[in-house]
Design a protein around this motif. Structure first.
Motif, mmCIF file in Angstrom:
data_model
loop_
_atom_site.group_PDB
_atom_site.id
_atom_site.type_symbol
_atom_site.label_atom_id
_atom_site.label_comp_id
_atom_site.label_asym_id
_atom_site.label_seq_id
_atom_site.Cartn_x
_atom_site.Cartn_y
_atom_site.Cartn_z
ATOM 1 N N PRO A 52 5.276 -3.954 0.191
ATOM 2 C CA PRO A 52 5.434 -2.662 -0.430
ATOM 3 C C PRO A 52 4.288 -1.754 -0.043
ATOM 4 N N PRO A 53 4.516 -0.419 -0.008
ATOM 5 C CA PRO A 53 3.478 0.495 0.401
ATOM 6 C C PRO A 53 2.182 0.309 -0.366
ATOM 7 N N THR A 63 14.687 5.259 4.404
ATOM 8 C CA THR A 63 13.415 4.537 4.356
ATOM 9 C C THR A 63 13.622 3.104 3.898
ATOM 10 N N GLN A 64 14.447 2.920 2.884
ATOM 11 C CA GLN A 64 14.661 1.577 2.357
ATOM 12 C C GLN A 64 15.545 0.734 3.272
ATOM 13 N N GLN A 102 9.709 2.657 6.419
ATOM 14 C CA GLN A 102 9.164 3.996 6.574
ATOM 15 C C GLN A 102 8.466 4.201 7.922
ATOM 16 N N SER A 119 3.796 10.460 2.594
ATOM 17 C CA SER A 119 3.695 9.100 2.069
ATOM 18 C C SER A 119 2.683 8.278 2.867
ATOM 19 N N GLN A 177 -1.084 6.731 1.633
ATOM 20 C CA GLN A 177 -1.405 5.310 1.718
ATOM 21 C C GLN A 177 -2.665 5.052 2.547
ATOM 22 N N ARG A 191 1.854 -2.238 8.609
ATOM 23 C CA ARG A 191 1.910 -1.851 7.195
ATOM 24 C C ARG A 191 3.326 -1.420 6.805
ATOM 25 N N GLU A 192 4.317 -1.941 7.526
ATOM 26 C CA GLU A 192 5.708 -1.543 7.295
ATOM 27 C C GLU A 192 6.131 -1.838 5.857
ATOM 28 N N SER A 193 6.982 -0.975 5.328
ATOM 29 C CA SER A 193 7.473 -1.135 3.965
ATOM 30 C C SER A 193 8.625 -2.135 3.917
#
Length: 542
Positions: free
Chosen positions: A24-25, A97-98, A102, A149, A153, A216-218
Motif C-alpha cells: 500500500p502507498p 489505479t487499483q 499507480q 499522490s 508519498q 514502491r508500486e501500489s
C-alpha cells in the motif's frame, strides 16, 4: 535513524533492484536525498508537460486552422476535444489505479501522452488532429492526481506542504510559459513543434519515474467498473460538445443533425443520472451533491472557470485575427496572467485556514469582474499596454480563486470521500472549461454578425462619411469593388471588437452574480480534517 547519505544510497539501490512485492502507498517510507530530488523533478516535468498543453495551443489556433484549411473558430476544437477527453478520464483514475497500479498507470500515461503528442504534430487534417488530441486528453487525465499522490508519498508527512508547494508552482508556471512558448514556436519554427517538444521531456520523465518509484508500486485489485455509466457519460458529454461546436456551422436547431445530437445529450444525461444514482459501483458518485458546500462550491468553481477559460481562448483569437498581432505578441499579452498568481498563491495557501475562504473568493470574483469590465472598453486603437494591464491584474483573481473555493467545496467531507469529491469537482470544472470555450466563440460570431449588420446600414449613398471614405479610397487608385471590400474589412474588425466587448461585459456581470452563491456555503471548521481538505484543494486547483 540512518544518515541521509545511507538513505540516499539505499533509495538509489532500490531503484535499480528487482521489483519488490506491491505494498500500500502508506507502507513505503518517504524518499531521501537524491532519490527524492530526482523523483520530484521527474514528476514535476510530467505535470508541467501536461498543464502546458492546456494553454500552449491557444495562441497557435489561427496558424493551425490556416494550415489545415478550417476557420479559426473551428480550430477551437483543438482545445475543447482535449478538455472533454481529459474530463472523462479524471473520474476513472481511482479505478484504473487499483486495477493497474499507480506507478504503472503514471508511466503508461506519460508514454501514451508522448505518443499522442507525436501524432498531433504529424496530423495532416483537422479530423486527424482532433482524434489525436482526444487521445492525448484522455491519457493525460490520470497524470495530475497521480502526480500529487506520488509526490505526497515522497515526502515526510510534516513536509506535505512543501511537496504541494513544489507541485503548485509547476502548475502555475506552465500556463505562463504556454502562450509564450506556443507563440514563439509557431512564429519561428512551425506549429507541430508545440507538440513535438513533449517527446524528450516525457521520455525522460517516464524513465526516472519508473526507475525511482517502480519498487514502491501500489496494491493491485480487480474491482468492477460501471461500464454502462461510463458509456453514458461519454455519449452525453460528446453529444453536448458537438452541439456547441457544430451548431454555428449548421444553423443550430434548423439542422436535423444538431437536433439529434441535442436529444442524444439530454436523454443520455437523464439515463446517466438515473443509472449512477442506483448502481452499486458508480463511475461518478453523484450523492456528493447532497452536501451544500460541495454542490455550491462545484457550481461556482465550474461556471467561473468556464468564463475564465472562454475568455482566455477568445482574447488571442481577437488579437491575431483583427488587431494584427503575431502569435508571439499574443502570447506575450496573455502569458502574464500567471505572474501575480505565482507570487500570491503561497500566501493564499498559508492563510486559507485562518481566513474565511468566502472572503477570498468574493475578492477574486470582484477582481475578475473588474478585469472583464476593463476589457469591455477595448477598441481597435488599444495599444499593447492597454491590453496587457488587465491580464496582469487577472493574476490576483486567479491566486484567490482556486485554492479557497476548492477548500470550501471539499470541507465537511470525511477523509475517505475527499479523493472522489476532488475527482468529481475537477471533472465538472474541466467540462465547463470546454463548454465555456465553445459558448464564447459561438456568441462572439453571433454578436459580430449582428454588429456588422448594424454598421453596414450606415454605408449608403445618403451617408456623407461613407461617401467621403469611398472618395478617399478612389483617390488612392481603388475601384468601387476594392473600396467596398476595404470598408467591409474595417466593418468586420469593428464588429468583432464590439462582439468581444459584449462577451467581456457579460462575463463581468456573471462573475458578480456568482458572489451570492459562494455565501451559501458554510465556513469550514478549523480542524485536522479541514486542513486535509485544504491540502487536497491546493493540489487539485489545476
Amino acid at each position: 535513524m540512518a544518515s541521509p547519505d545511507t538513505d540516499t544510497d539505499s533509495a538509489t539501490a532500490d531503484a535499480g533492484a528487482p521489483p519488490k512485492p506491491a505494498a500500500p502507498p502508506g507502507a513505503h517510507p518517504p524518499l531521501q536525498g537524491s532519490a527524492r530530488l530526482w523523483g520530484t523533478l521527474a514528476i514535476s516535468a510530467a505535470t508541467f508537460m501536461n498543464v502546458l498543453d492546456t494553454s500552449i495551443a491557444n495562441v497557435s489556433l489561427p496558424a493551425i486552422a490556416g494550415d489545415l484549411g478550417v476557420s479559426p473558430n473551428q480550430g477551437t476544437w483543438v482545445i475543447t476535444s482535449f478538455a472533454v477527453a481529459n474530463a472523462i478520464a479524471v473520474p476513472l483514475t481511482g479505478w484504473l489505479t487499483q486495477r493497474i497500479g499507480q506507478v504503472r498507470l503514471m508511466v503508461g500515461s506519460v508514454l501514451l501522452f508522448v505518443l499522442a503528442s507525436l501524432l498531433c504534430g504529424l496530423a495532416t487534417s483537422m479530423p486527424m488532429l482532433i482524434a489525436f488530441r482526444v487521445l492525448q486528453g484522455f491519457v493525460a487525465g490520470p497524470m495530475i492526481p497521480l502526480s500529487q499522490s506520488l509526490l505526497l508519498q515522497s515526502y515526510p508527512r510534516e513536509q506535505a506542504g512543501r511537496a504541494m508547494a513544489a507541485w503548485a508552482m509547476t502548475t502555475l508556471v506552465a500556463p505562463v510559459m504556454g502562450p509564450l512558448m506556443g507563440g514563439w514556436i509557431t512564429d519561428n519554427i512551425d506549429w507541430p513543434w508545440i507538440f513535438y517538444i513533449n517527446v524528450p521531456v516525457g521520455l525522460l520523465a517516464a524513465f526516472f519515474i519508473w526507475r525511482i518509484y517502480h519498487p514502491r508500486e501500489s496494491v493491485v485489485r480487480k474491482l468492477p467498473i460501471d461500464r454502462i455509466g461510463l458509456a453514458l457519460l461519454i455519449v452525453w458529454i460528446a453529444a453536448l460538445q458537438m452541439v456547441l461546436d457544430l451548431g454555428k456551422e449548421h444553423d443550430w436547431f434548423a439542422s436535423p443533425l444538431i437536433v439529434g445530437l441535442a436529444v442524444t445529450a439530454v436523454v443520455g444525461f437523464a439515463f446517466f443520472l438515473a443509472w449512477e444514482l442506483t448502481d452499486e459501483h458508480p463511475v461518478v458518485d453523484l450523492t456528493l451533491f447532497k452536501g451544500r458546500n460541495f454542490w455550491a462550491g462545484t457550481v461556482g468553481t465550474s461556471i467561473a472557470y468556464g468564463l475564465f477559460f472562454g475568455n482566455v481562448v477568445l482574447l488571442p483569437l481577437w488579437l491575431q485575427q483583427f488587431m494584427g498581432y503575431t502569435a508571439t505578441d499574443a502570447g506575450m499579452v496573455t502569458a502574464p496572467v500567471g505572474l501575480l498568481a505565482i507570487v500570491l498563491s503561497p500566501f493564499v495557501g498559508r492563510t486559507v485556514g485562518k481566513v474565511d475562504p468566502r472572503r477570498y473568493v468574493t475578492f477574486s470574483f470582484g477582481v475578475f469582474a473588474l478585469v472583464m469590465l476593463m476589457r469591455s472598453h477595448f477598441s481597435t486603437q488599444a495599444d499593447f499596454t492597454t491590453i496587457l494591464i488587465p491580464t496582469i491584474i487577472q493574476g490576483v483573481a486567479v491566486a484567490f480563486f482556486f485554492i479557497p473555493l476548492n477548500t470550501l467545496t471539499l470541507s465537511g467531507l470525511p477523509p475517505d470521500r475527499i479523493p472522489a469529491a476532488a475527482g468529481l469537482s475537477n471533472f465538472v470544472r474541466i467540462t465547463f472549461g470546454a463548454v465555456g470555450t465553445s459558448v464564447a466563440t459561438t456568441v462572439w460570431e453571433s454578436r459580430a454578425a449582428l454588429h456588422h449588420a448594424h454598421l453596414s446600414e450606415a454605408i449608403n449613398s445618403g451617408s456623407p462619411a461613407a461617401q467621403a471614405a469611398l472618395a478617399g479610397l478612389a483617390g488612392n487608385g481603388m475601384g468601387t469593388t476594392q473600396s467596398l471590400a476595404a470598408i467591409d474589412r474595417l466593418l468586420q474588425q469593428q464588429a468583432f471588437t464590439l462582439a468581444a466587448n459584449d462577451i467581456f461585459w457579460l462575463s463581468s456581470m456573471l462573475f458578480l452574480a456568482l458572489i451570492p452563491l459562494v455565501w451559501l456555503t458554510r465556513v469550514p471548521k478549523r480542524d485536522a480534517a479541514s486542513q486535509a481538505a485544504a491540502a487536497e484543494a491546493a493540489a487539485g486547483a489545476h
